[in-house]
Write an enzyme that holds these catalytic residues in place. Structure first.
Site, PDB file in Angstrom:
ATOM      1  N   GLY A  24      16.461 -11.540 -47.911  1.00 50.60           N
ATOM      2  CA  GLY A  24      15.507 -12.465 -48.500  1.00 50.60           C
ATOM      3  C   GLY A  24      15.148 -13.549 -47.499  1.00 50.60           C
ATOM      4  CD  GLN A  70      15.508 -18.978 -45.376  1.00 53.59           C
ATOM      5  OE1 GLN A  70      15.040 -18.210 -46.194  1.00 53.59           O
ATOM      6  NE2 GLN A  70      16.685 -18.772 -44.803  1.00 53.59           N
ATOM      7  CB  CYS A  72      21.790 -18.606 -46.035  1.00 55.47           C
ATOM      8  SG  CYS A  72      20.177 -19.385 -45.874  1.00 55.47           S
ATOM      9  CG  LEU A  73      18.400 -14.412 -42.764  1.00 51.03           C
ATOM     10  CD1 LEU A  73      16.987 -13.842 -42.747  1.00 51.03           C
ATOM     11  CD2 LEU A  73      19.331 -13.584 -41.884  1.00 51.03           C
ATOM     12  CG  HIS A 121      20.131 -17.683 -51.529  1.00 52.46           C
ATOM     13  ND1 HIS A 121      21.400 -17.825 -51.010  1.00 52.46           N
ATOM     14  CD2 HIS A 121      19.283 -17.860 -50.470  1.00 52.46           C
ATOM     15  CE1 HIS A 121      21.309 -18.091 -49.712  1.00 52.46           C
ATOM     16  NE2 HIS A 121      20.041 -18.106 -49.356  1.00 52.46           N
ATOM     17  CD  GLU A 122      15.895 -16.001 -50.095  1.00 56.12           C
ATOM     18  OE1 GLU A 122      15.315 -16.867 -49.411  1.00 56.12           O
ATOM     19  OE2 GLU A 122      16.902 -15.401 -49.691  1.00 56.12           O
ATOM     20  CG  HIS A 137      15.952 -21.254 -48.773  1.00 57.67           C
ATOM     21  ND1 HIS A 137      16.636 -21.973 -47.819  1.00 57.67           N
ATOM     22  CD2 HIS A 137      16.571 -20.049 -48.849  1.00 57.67           C
ATOM     23  CE1 HIS A 137      17.637 -21.226 -47.347  1.00 57.67           C
ATOM     24  NE2 HIS A 137      17.625 -20.063 -47.960  1.00 57.67           N
TER      25      HIS A 137
HETATM   26 NI    NI Z   1      18.971 -18.493 -47.581  1.00 58.42          NI
END
Ligand code: NI
Length: 182
Positions: A46, A51, A100-101, A142-143, A146
């Site tokens: 995701g 991000q 998470c990236l 989660h996304e 962000h």
């Molecule tokens: Ni993330």
């Protein structure tokens, strides 16, 4: 085109509140394609526009694990969520080991509502409303965090968060040393 760089903690740009997408445009279509490219390259399941330094309420997701099969098709399931909303989160909670990236290679268990009713628009600007559970419900929450400047580490106790950030700092220092030694 170069792959979009993904912002990492403690970049303050990850803390911005993203603005709604007003309409589908060529710019947004290009952004979606670039976000999928960056997510698959990372690799991740995701990615929120925030991000990649675009504070818009837009995220992409593909929960299918692993690389495409030999035929190059059939194993991917790309999903686009534009202006997503959560309507009624369940009392029931579920726990996933999240990563998470923007917090590379660090994982921790996070508890979230197990079932959510979500509303969003897709890449064709079609509105969807659906009951979601399992990994899809967790990943969407989660996304969506962000989009509000929230990271999964914010759901941890201070002690766990500090430990995780210390591990990240150490991993970064080690990879810096390796890079200099090479
Ligand atoms: Ni993330």
């Amino acid at each position: 085109m170069a792959i979009l760089p993904i912002l990492e903690v403690p970049d303050p740009r990850l803390r911005r509140i993203s603005a709604p997408v007003e309409a589908m445009t060529d710019e947004i279509r290009t952004l979606i394609a670039d976000m999928f490219e960056a997510m698959y390259a990372a690799p991740g399941i995701g990615l929120a526009a925030a991000q990649v330094d675009v504070p818009l309420r837009l995220l992409v997701m593909d929960l299918v694990d692993g690389p495409p099969d030999a035929s190059g098709k059939g194993t991917r399931n790309p999903r686009v969520f534009i202006n997503p909303e959560i309507l009624d989160p369940s009392e029931e909670r579920s726990v996933y080991n999240e990563g998470c990236l923007s917090v590379p290679d660090q994982y921790a268990e996070v508890e979230r509502p197990a079932v959510i009713r979500a509303r969003w628009r897709d890449q064709d600007w079609v509105e969807h409303e659906q009951l979601l559970d399992g990994l899809l419900a967790t990943c969407l929450q989660h996304e969506m965090d962000h989009l509000n400047g929230v990271l999964f580490i914010d759901h941890l106790s201070r002690l766990k968060r500090d430990m995780l950030l210390k591990k990240l700092a150490k991993a970064r220092a080690d990879s810096g040393r390796k890079a200099r030694a090479a």
